[in-house]
Design a protein around this motif. Structure first.
Motif, short mmCIF file in Angstrom:
data_model
loop_
_atom_site.label_atom_id
_atom_site.label_comp_id
_atom_site.label_asym_id
_atom_site.label_seq_id
_atom_site.Cartn_x
_atom_site.Cartn_y
_atom_site.Cartn_z
N GLU A 91 -3.63 3.62 -2.79
CA GLU A 91 -3.31 3.02 -1.48
C GLU A 91 -4.23 1.82 -1.22
O GLU A 91 -3.78 0.74 -0.83
CB GLU A 91 -3.46 4.07 -0.36
CG GLU A 91 -3.08 3.51 0.99
CD GLU A 91 -2.96 4.58 2.06
OE1 GLU A 91 -3.42 5.72 1.84
OE2 GLU A 91 -2.41 4.25 3.14
N GLN B 193 0.84 4.16 -2.86
CA GLN B 193 0.46 5.54 -2.52
C GLN B 193 1.63 6.51 -2.61
O GLN B 193 1.48 7.63 -3.10
CB GLN B 193 -0.29 5.63 -1.17
CG GLN B 193 0.55 5.44 0.08
CD GLN B 193 0.88 6.76 0.76
OE1 GLN B 193 1.24 7.74 0.12
NE2 GLN B 193 0.75 6.79 2.08
N ALA C 275 0.83 -1.22 0.00
CA ALA C 275 0.00 0.00 0.00
C ALA C 275 0.86 1.26 0.00
O ALA C 275 0.53 2.25 -0.66
CB ALA C 275 -0.94 -0.01 1.21
N VAL C 276 1.97 1.21 0.74
CA VAL C 276 2.82 2.41 0.77
C VAL C 276 3.59 2.53 -0.55
O VAL C 276 3.89 3.65 -1.00
CB VAL C 276 3.72 2.44 2.03
CG1 VAL C 276 5.03 1.70 1.84
CG2 VAL C 276 4.00 3.87 2.44
N GLN D 256 -5.37 8.04 -2.66
CA GLN D 256 -6.18 7.15 -1.81
C GLN D 256 -6.60 5.88 -2.55
O GLN D 256 -6.53 4.77 -2.01
CB GLN D 256 -7.41 7.90 -1.30
CG GLN D 256 -7.94 7.23 -0.03
CD GLN D 256 -9.37 7.62 0.27
OE1 GLN D 256 -9.79 8.74 -0.04
NE2 GLN D 256 -10.12 6.72 0.88
#
Ligand code: FPP
Ligand code: MG
Length: 283
Positions: A205, A188, A184-185, A202
């Motif tokens: 992410e 994003q 996810a990081v 968003q």
């Protein structure tokens, strides 16, 4: 079954950037000490699939509102740091698991010993933060530090959980912390580096988090590690993959978005097949 070169077809539009990441890793891990160089060469002798760098770069390109040399450099440095963090975590994971092999090669902990492996993992981990602080803004670095703290917390929760019978909720917490958070990081932060809007950051992410959940659930299921998890549902992995695809509806169409969508299926398929041969040949 995906063809052997599917990963290269998906990575095709970002092969030059992935090549830069690969070269940057080799350059950054070189030291003036032959003994240390032997150890880092040992870790990177097996080529990984570069999934996290690919997620970061594809997300950056898919969300981009800016593109210039400084953005490209920041994206490559971010992807390099994320791959170093991933490799550091695997070196430490092999110590925790007392694993003998990783990517078909004897682990560092078995080839040398646990002490050397702890220190080598620490060195890769701090090198990653050295690169981040040199090349990236605090608002990009902050979520990376939060996620890496979470990776350790995930492993601690797992280590200290009484008995083997995890409940599904606790298991999902561990999966989010130890695996999905880094994906996810990657997505994003890649989007942020390239000037992505709040909506696209968003969406990406959520995409990375759900790809990570799908990946780890299928991986654990295939490894036969889920039979003791109370209420385990493989269907949850396929629902996470669907959520990943849906989250991309919030961003505009591009070749990079199409590749991210193809990556959902690839990541799940590779996890099913344990396809360790799927490495990337870079220009
Ligand atoms: C592999 O999982 C391991 C992880 C996804 C994360 C491990 C994290 C740590 C050891 C915390 C320390 C972290 C840093 C950043 C230094 P797995 O055991 O399910 O997969 P495997 O079958 O590939 O071993
Ligand atoms: Mg492991």
């Amino acid at each position: 079954m995906p063809k052997k070169n599917t990963i290269e077809i998906i990575y095709q539009p970002i092969l030059p950037e992935l090549s830069r990441v690969q070269r940057n890793i080799r350059k950054q891990v070189k030291t003036e000490n032959k003994v240390v160089n032997k150890i880092v060469d040992y870790i990177f002798q097996a080529r990984g699939k570069l999934l996290r760098p690919a997620l970061a770069i594809l997300s950056g390109r898919a969300a981009a509102t800016r593109s210039d040399e400084s953005v490209d450099e920041a994206l490559v440095q971010l992807a390099t740091a994320i791959e170093l963090i991933h490799n550091a975590s695997l070196v430490h994971d092999d110590i925790l698991d007392d694993a003998a092999f990783r990517r078909d090669i004897p682990t560092l902990n078995k080839t040398y010993n646990n002490h050397v492996a702890v220190l080598a993992g620490d060195a890769l981990f701090s090198l990653a933060f050295h690169l981040l602080t040199r090349h990236l803004a605090p608002e990009i670095i902050e979520p990376v530090t939060r996620i890496t703290t979470g990776m350790c917390q995930g492993e601690i929760i797992h280590e200290l959980y009484p008995g083997d019978n995890l409940d599904f909720e606790t298991y999902l917490t561990i999966v989010r912390l130890k695996t999905a958070g880094l994906m996810a990081v990657s997505t994003q932060a890649g989007a942020r580096v390239c000037g992505g809007t709040a909506v696209s950051v968003q969406a990406l992410e959520e995409f990375g988090m759900n790809v990570g959940i799908a990946y780890q659930l299928v991986d654990d299921y295939v490894d036969d590690e889920t039979s003791e998890i109370e209420g385990f549902s493989l269907d949850y992995a396929f629902k996470a993959a669907d959520r990943a695809r849906s989250s991309l509806k919030a961003i505009g169409g591009s070749v990079f978005k199409s590749k991210l969508l193809e990556m959902v299926d690839l990541v799940v398929a590779m996890s099913v097949q344990k396809d360790m041969s799927a490495t990337v040949k870079l220009p």
